[in-house]
Enzyme design. Structure first.
Site, PDB file in Angstrom:
ATOM      1  N   LYS A 167      45.139  40.385  36.699  1.00 19.48           N
ATOM      2  CA  LYS A 167      43.972  40.531  38.111  1.00 19.48           C
ATOM      3  C   LYS A 167      42.613  41.002  38.030  1.00 19.48           C
ATOM      4  CE  LYS A 167      44.719  37.823  41.705  1.00 19.48           C
ATOM      5  NZ  LYS A 167      45.551  36.928  41.993  1.00 19.48           N
ATOM      6  N   ASP A 191      40.915  32.271  42.408  1.00 15.06           N
ATOM      7  CA  ASP A 191      41.254  33.462  42.985  1.00 15.06           C
ATOM      8  C   ASP A 191      40.302  33.011  44.592  1.00 15.06           C
ATOM      9  OD1 ASP A 191      43.112  35.941  43.923  1.00 15.06           O
ATOM     10  OD2 ASP A 191      41.452  36.103  45.169  1.00 15.06           O
TER      11      ASP A 191
END
Length: 450
Positions: free
Chosen positions: A129, A169
């Protein structure tokens, strides 16, 4: 649930000591270790191989400066992150979050969750991430482009189609992915599938925009059916108004439900006649506006807007689909849902329920679909985009959507089966953690201590 296994207590104690100022990460690790206790007891070989100790520590954490120039000619400096958490089953895969709240603890919690989510898809993707504390909201296209170019100039040193494949995201949509991809191509002089969520004209996949919201509903539909229930005729409360919320609303409606709420960071809309999705799409996808504009633009006369987001969970509903952000449902909100007859919570956002909220779900025998399983449709379709890029092919919307539906159905079956195998039937949170963990753990054991 509390950790009673002495070995796992020690693992958690080390995590808390090393990451003392990162509550989101500690929360995510605690939840996973609690549900993995029967695995640790049944599989001493994994304990001996140090799998539990290793899986909670990122393989690599990258923090870097992101300088850029705003429209007034002033130099701005943000901080960029990429956590490459686990590559046991494939290249690191996970999105880039652009939001003022981003710091290393948020990125680590998201990367840790991504390990298990990616494993559940059965596709060869490891967990990672990234992101930045940059806020694209209110910035001009030129400012966003200059930030993205600076961000990618550093990030490009650490990613690649077979190494680490970021995606979008919160705050990172088609515009941002386009600017980042262009800079990567410029720096590396190669056209590869290094990012997913790309535009359809340069390697993106049909159905990627819809994937997380659709996948959430496919998973939830399987969970409902397994328990004698259905979306048909149900009233649904949804938080958020980004991609996940919009397309969860679309699919839930298609499956026969009535969605009555959407929200953003300022407040929420309640529309007892059912959300007018065309209006929401125009406001959020085209105009990048605020959800409060909905009431003045829909023809539904009973729609209301309320400042503040928490009240969205006080609305009477059968099914709740939190699609906004982490820890948006606390114990108090969960009690309100239960009191109003909600029998199912399935998570479109990452870790949107606090531990207190999850306790309420179980205490009230509510069906609970955890994020790492329920919202895996986005990364699953990113994996399908990677496959299309590798083959230099583009599949039809129907092909991608069909594969997505099959993946989400299989994820539910894996969660259900793992929960039953370890004596926790109906606990899909435990099932998701166990099923996701075992695949990665076996690979880590086979590859030795690394």
């Amino acid at each position: 649930m509390a950790i009673t296994n002495e070995y796992l207590k020690g693992v958690l104690a080390d995590v808390e000591k090393r990451n003392a100022n990162e509550p989101e990460f500690i929360q995510a690790v605690t939840e996973v270790l609690e549900t993995l206790q029967p695995v640790a007891e049944a599989r001493p070989d994994l304990v001996e191989a140090g799998v539990f100790d290793r899986i909670v520590e990122p393989e690599r954490q990258i923090i870097f400066r992101v300088p850029w120039v705003d429209d007034n000619g002033k130099v701005q400096v943000n901080r960029g992150f990429r956590v490459q958490f686990n590559s046991a089953i494939g290249p690191y895969k996970g999105g880039l979050r652009l939001h003022p709240s981003v710091y290393i603890g948020i990125i680590k919690f998201l990367g840790f969750e991504q390990i298990f989510k990616n494993s559940l898809t059965t596709l060869p993707m490891g967990g990672g991430k990234g992101g930045s504390d940059f806020d694209p909201k209110g910035k001009s296209d030129g400012e966003v482009m200059r930030f993205c170019q600076s961000f990618m100039t550093e990030l490009s040193k650490h990613i690649g189609a077979d190494t680490d494949v970021p995606a979008g995201d919160i705050g990172t949509g088609a515009r941002e992915i386009g600017f980042m991809f262009g800079q990567y191509k410029r720096l590396r002089d190669e056209f590869t599938g290094v990012l997913t969520g790309k535009g359809l004209t340069y390697g993106g996949s049909l159905a990627r925009t819809q994937a997380t919201g659709y996948g959430l509903c496919y998973f939830t539909d399987e969970m409902l059916k397994a328990n004698g229930k259905s979306f048909k005729g149900a009233t649904v409360a949804i938080s958020g108004s980004g991609n996940v919320a919009i397309y969860a609303t679309e699919k839930a409606t298609e499956l026969g439900a009535k969605v009555v709420t959407v929200s953003d960071s300022n407040g929420y809309v309640y529309d007892p006649d059912g959300i007018d999705l065309d209006v929401v799409k125009q406001i959020k996808e085209v105009e990048r506006g605020r959800i409060k504009e909905y009431v003045g633009r829909t023809s539904h006369k009973n729609a209301t807007y309320t400042e503040g987001c928490k009240g969205v969970w006080t609305v009477k509903c059968d099914i709740a689909l939190p699609c906004a952000t982490q820890n948006e449902i606390d114990g108090e909100s969960a009690k309100a849902l239960a009191a109003n007859g909600c029998y199912c919570v399935s998570e479109g956002a990452n870790m949107p329920s606090t531990p207190d909220a999850i306790e309420v779900y179980f205490a009230n025998k509510m069906l609970y679909g955890p994020a790492k399983a329920a919202n895996a449709g986005g990364v699953a379709t990113s994996g399908l985009e990677m496959s299309q890029n590798s083959e230099r092919l583009s599949w039809t919307f129907e092909e991608v959507d069909g594969k997505l539906k099959g993946i989400m159905q299989n994820i539910f079956a894996s969660c259900d089966s793992a929960a039953k195998e370890f004596g926790m039937e109906g606990n899909y949170m435990a099932g998701a953690n166990i099923a996701g963990f075992l695949k990665v753990a076996e690979a880590m054991k086979a590859q030795g201590v690394c």
